[in-house]
Design a protein around this motif. Structure first.
Motif, short mmCIF file in Angstrom:
data_model
loop_
_atom_site.label_atom_id
_atom_site.label_comp_id
_atom_site.label_asym_id
_atom_site.label_seq_id
_atom_site.Cartn_x
_atom_site.Cartn_y
_atom_site.Cartn_z
N ASP A 140 0.84 -1.21 0.00
CA ASP A 140 0.00 0.00 0.00
C ASP A 140 0.88 1.25 0.00
N TYR A 141 0.21 2.38 0.00
CA TYR A 141 0.94 3.65 0.06
C TYR A 141 1.73 3.73 1.35
N PHE A 203 5.18 3.79 -2.32
CA PHE A 203 4.58 2.55 -1.84
C PHE A 203 5.54 1.81 -0.93
#
Ligand SMILES: C[S@@+](CC[C@H](N)C(=O)[O-])C[C@H]1O[C@@H](n2cnc3c(N)ncnc32)[C@H](O)[C@@H]1O
Length: 226
Positions: A140-141, A203
């Motif tokens: 994810d970010y 990310f």
């Protein structure tokens, strides 16, 4: 809890892979390197979307399950995977699986779009269904400083998250401003085994274990070279 009355991905589901695969394919191969699977394992992809990530685990011979709240995204996953994976329409905050059911729980580009409480309870559910010796992999970010390449990456992501809608964008901003994934982990019983920062810091991949796992993590296992 998601709004079950409308499918936020209904319009985009057919084009999702065309738009996202340039980002998703490299993230998937990095995830595979961090935690490959084999035919002895059970795998769950939470927020599996079109099933593109799950297909890699299916091909390893693992017994695969995917859950998503969007019927339109699950239709795509079903067209891709057919009977090769057990796909379920459902809510990540109430996973329809018994405790300690999966050797490996995977989730990608899902948690950032949730409000804080839904994110916390989805992660608690992942911690519940993974075996005590199993792993959770989150892609994810990342919240934190960016490198030069990360600024371009983040600009493109900002545009994409903005067009995804007001709630989606607001949740993403809150996620980043509140510390992203590492900030939630102590509340949900998961700890970092390895962290790999990629795309100039835009990310990251977090390989996690249940905090109750008996072996202490003694090595410095972070990988900070995007
Ligand atoms: C950005 S897509 C990511 C899909 C896929 N994991 C990927 O990496 O391409 C987010 C997915 O999460 C699903 N989702 C959102 N809220 C959910 C919830 N509460 N429970 C289960 N799935 C949810 C959406 O329907 C969508 O398919």
């Amino acid at each position: 809890m998601p709004d079950q009355t409308k499918d936020a991905y209904e319009r985009i589901a057919r084009f999702y892979d065309t738009l996202l695969e340039p980002v998703n394919a490299p993230l998937r191969s990095m995830g595979w390197k961090l935690h490959p699977t084999d035919d002895s394992m059970t795998v769950l992809d939470v927020g599996c979307g079109t099933g593109a990530h799950l297909e890699a685990y299916v091909e390893s011979g693992a017994e695969c399950f995917g859950l998503d709240a969007s019927p339109a995204m699950l239709d795509q996953a079903s067209a891709r995977l057919g009977e090769r994976a057990d796909l379920e329409l459902g809510d990540a905050t109430a996973l329809p699986y018994k405790d300690s059911s999966f050797d490996f729980v995977f989730t990608s580009l899902f948690l950032h779009e949730l409000d804080a409480e839904t994110r916390r309870s989805s992660l608690s559910e992942m911690a519940r269904v993974v075996t005590p010796d199993g792993f959770v992999l989150i892609i994810d970010y990342r919240s934190g400083p960016l490198r030069a390449k990360g600024y371009l990456n983040r600009s493109l992501s900002t545009a994409a998250e903005f067009v995804a809608g007001r709630n989606h964008y607001r949740n993403w901003r809150t996620y980043l401003n509140s510390g992203g994934i590492p900030a939630v982990l102590p509340k949900v019983g998961l700890m970092v085994e390895r962290e790999k920062i990629v795309a100039g810091g835009n990310f990251a991949l977090w390989l996690l274990r249940p905090s109750t796992h008996s072996q202490p993590n003694t090595e410095d296992s972070s990988d900070r070279s995007p």
